[in-house]
Design a protein around this motif. Structure first.
Motif, short mmCIF file in Angstrom:
data_model
loop_
_atom_site.label_atom_id
_atom_site.label_comp_id
_atom_site.label_asym_id
_atom_site.label_seq_id
_atom_site.Cartn_x
_atom_site.Cartn_y
_atom_site.Cartn_z
N HIS A 51 9.51 3.71 -13.93
CA HIS A 51 10.13 4.95 -13.45
C HIS A 51 10.04 5.23 -11.95
O HIS A 51 10.28 6.37 -11.55
CB HIS A 51 9.51 6.13 -14.22
N THR A 52 9.69 4.25 -11.15
CA THR A 52 9.63 4.56 -9.72
C THR A 52 10.44 3.56 -8.88
O THR A 52 10.49 2.38 -9.17
CB THR A 52 8.17 4.57 -9.20
N TYR A 53 11.03 4.11 -7.81
CA TYR A 53 11.77 3.26 -6.87
C TYR A 53 10.82 2.35 -6.10
O TYR A 53 11.15 1.21 -5.81
CB TYR A 53 12.55 4.14 -5.89
N ILE A 54 9.63 2.87 -5.81
CA ILE A 54 8.74 2.04 -4.98
C ILE A 54 8.27 0.81 -5.75
O ILE A 54 8.21 -0.29 -5.18
CB ILE A 54 7.54 2.87 -4.41
N GLU A 55 7.99 0.95 -7.03
CA GLU A 55 7.58 -0.23 -7.80
C GLU A 55 8.75 -1.21 -7.95
O GLU A 55 8.57 -2.42 -7.91
CB GLU A 55 7.08 0.20 -9.18
N TRP A 56 9.92 -0.65 -8.12
CA TRP A 56 11.14 -1.47 -8.24
C TRP A 56 11.33 -2.29 -6.96
O TRP A 56 11.58 -3.50 -7.01
CB TRP A 56 12.31 -0.51 -8.50
N ALA A 57 11.18 -1.62 -5.80
CA ALA A 57 11.36 -2.32 -4.52
C ALA A 57 10.24 -3.36 -4.30
O ALA A 57 10.50 -4.47 -3.80
CB ALA A 57 11.35 -1.30 -3.38
N TYR A 58 9.04 -3.01 -4.69
CA TYR A 58 7.91 -3.94 -4.49
C TYR A 58 8.05 -5.16 -5.41
O TYR A 58 7.72 -6.28 -5.04
CB TYR A 58 6.59 -3.19 -4.76
N LEU A 59 8.57 -4.91 -6.60
CA LEU A 59 8.85 -6.03 -7.51
C LEU A 59 9.84 -6.99 -6.85
O LEU A 59 9.66 -8.22 -6.86
CB LEU A 59 9.43 -5.48 -8.81
N TRP A 60 10.88 -6.41 -6.23
CA TRP A 60 11.89 -7.25 -5.57
C TRP A 60 11.33 -8.00 -4.36
O TRP A 60 11.75 -9.10 -4.05
CB TRP A 60 13.11 -6.40 -5.19
N LYS A 61 10.36 -7.38 -3.70
CA LYS A 61 9.71 -8.09 -2.59
C LYS A 61 9.06 -9.37 -3.12
O LYS A 61 9.12 -10.42 -2.51
CB LYS A 61 8.67 -7.16 -1.94
#
Ligand code: SF4
Ligand code: SF4
Length: 197
Positions: A51-61
């Motif tokens: 449910h978070t954008y930051i985890e989504w972005a960090y996953l993509w990193k």
């Protein structure tokens, strides 16, 4: 566009928060004697949303740090996961499909796995912003293990959720007013690409 230093700082803080979660989890698991080694189940087939954008972005990193060939493999598996899970859900069946990042039983992006991946297993609880307490008994193996204990250690997720929410607010900033709420499986996060904020 987001300023690079801010993103790096927030990712560093998220990584630290993940380490704290891991430590709390390990302490509780150690008290109970829980280990995933040799377990007949594999929780990476569980169907759940993040449910978070930051985890989504960090996953993509993490994804983008892998060689191109590996990234293609993850993406192919994610596409297949999404197709199969939608089909099952349309027929009223809860999917149990291996996560596209799991290969031969092991997470291929361990350092970047999301919060829920780090908390599952031991008994845990959290208090929602509206004051309601939510409790989870832990996985089946854990429940067997602590059945002989007078009292099982319970991991309180509340502080972790609060800190994650603060990082999320800092990450999305003013965009929070217009961005849609995130509720995506990990496979959907891959298929959709990095979040656009
Ligand atoms: S969390 Fe529990 S059910 Fe899941 S793999 Fe580990 S021991 Fe098995
Ligand atoms: S991200 Fe890793 S730990 Fe989480 S479900 Fe996928 S393979 Fe398992």
């Amino acid at each position: 566009m987001r300023k690079e230093p801010l993103e790096s700082t927030l990712f560093r803080k998220l990584s630290l928060l993940y380490s704290e979660m891991e430590e709390a989890y390990n302490q509780a698991a150690c008290k109970i004697g829980l280990s995933c080694r040799g377990c007949p189940d594999n929780c990476c087939t569980s169907h759940f949303q993040h449910h978070t954008y930051i985890e989504w972005a960090y996953l993509w990193k993490g994804i983008q740090s892998r060689p191109d060939e590996k990234q293609r493999e993850f993406m192919n598996r994610a596409g297949e996961y999404v197709r199969q899970s939608r089909d099952l859900l349309a027929r009223g069946i809860r999917p149990r499909i291996m996560c596209p990042l799991n290969d031969k039983g092991l997470c291929q992006l361990y350092e970047h796995r999301l919060m829920i991946c780090r908390m599952h297993g031991v008994p845990n609880s959290f208090v929602r912003p509206d004051g309601k307490k939510m409790s989870f008994p832990g996985c089946f193996r854990c429940q067997q293990l602590y059945s002989h204990l007078d009292e099982a250690p319970v991991l309180d997720r509340t502080g972790f959720y609060r800190n994650l929410a603060s990082l999320e607010m800092a990450f999305v900033g003013q965009n929070i007013k217009t961005l849609p709420r995130v509720s995506l499986t990990l496979a959907e996060m891959l298929v959709q690409g990095p979040p656009r904020i």
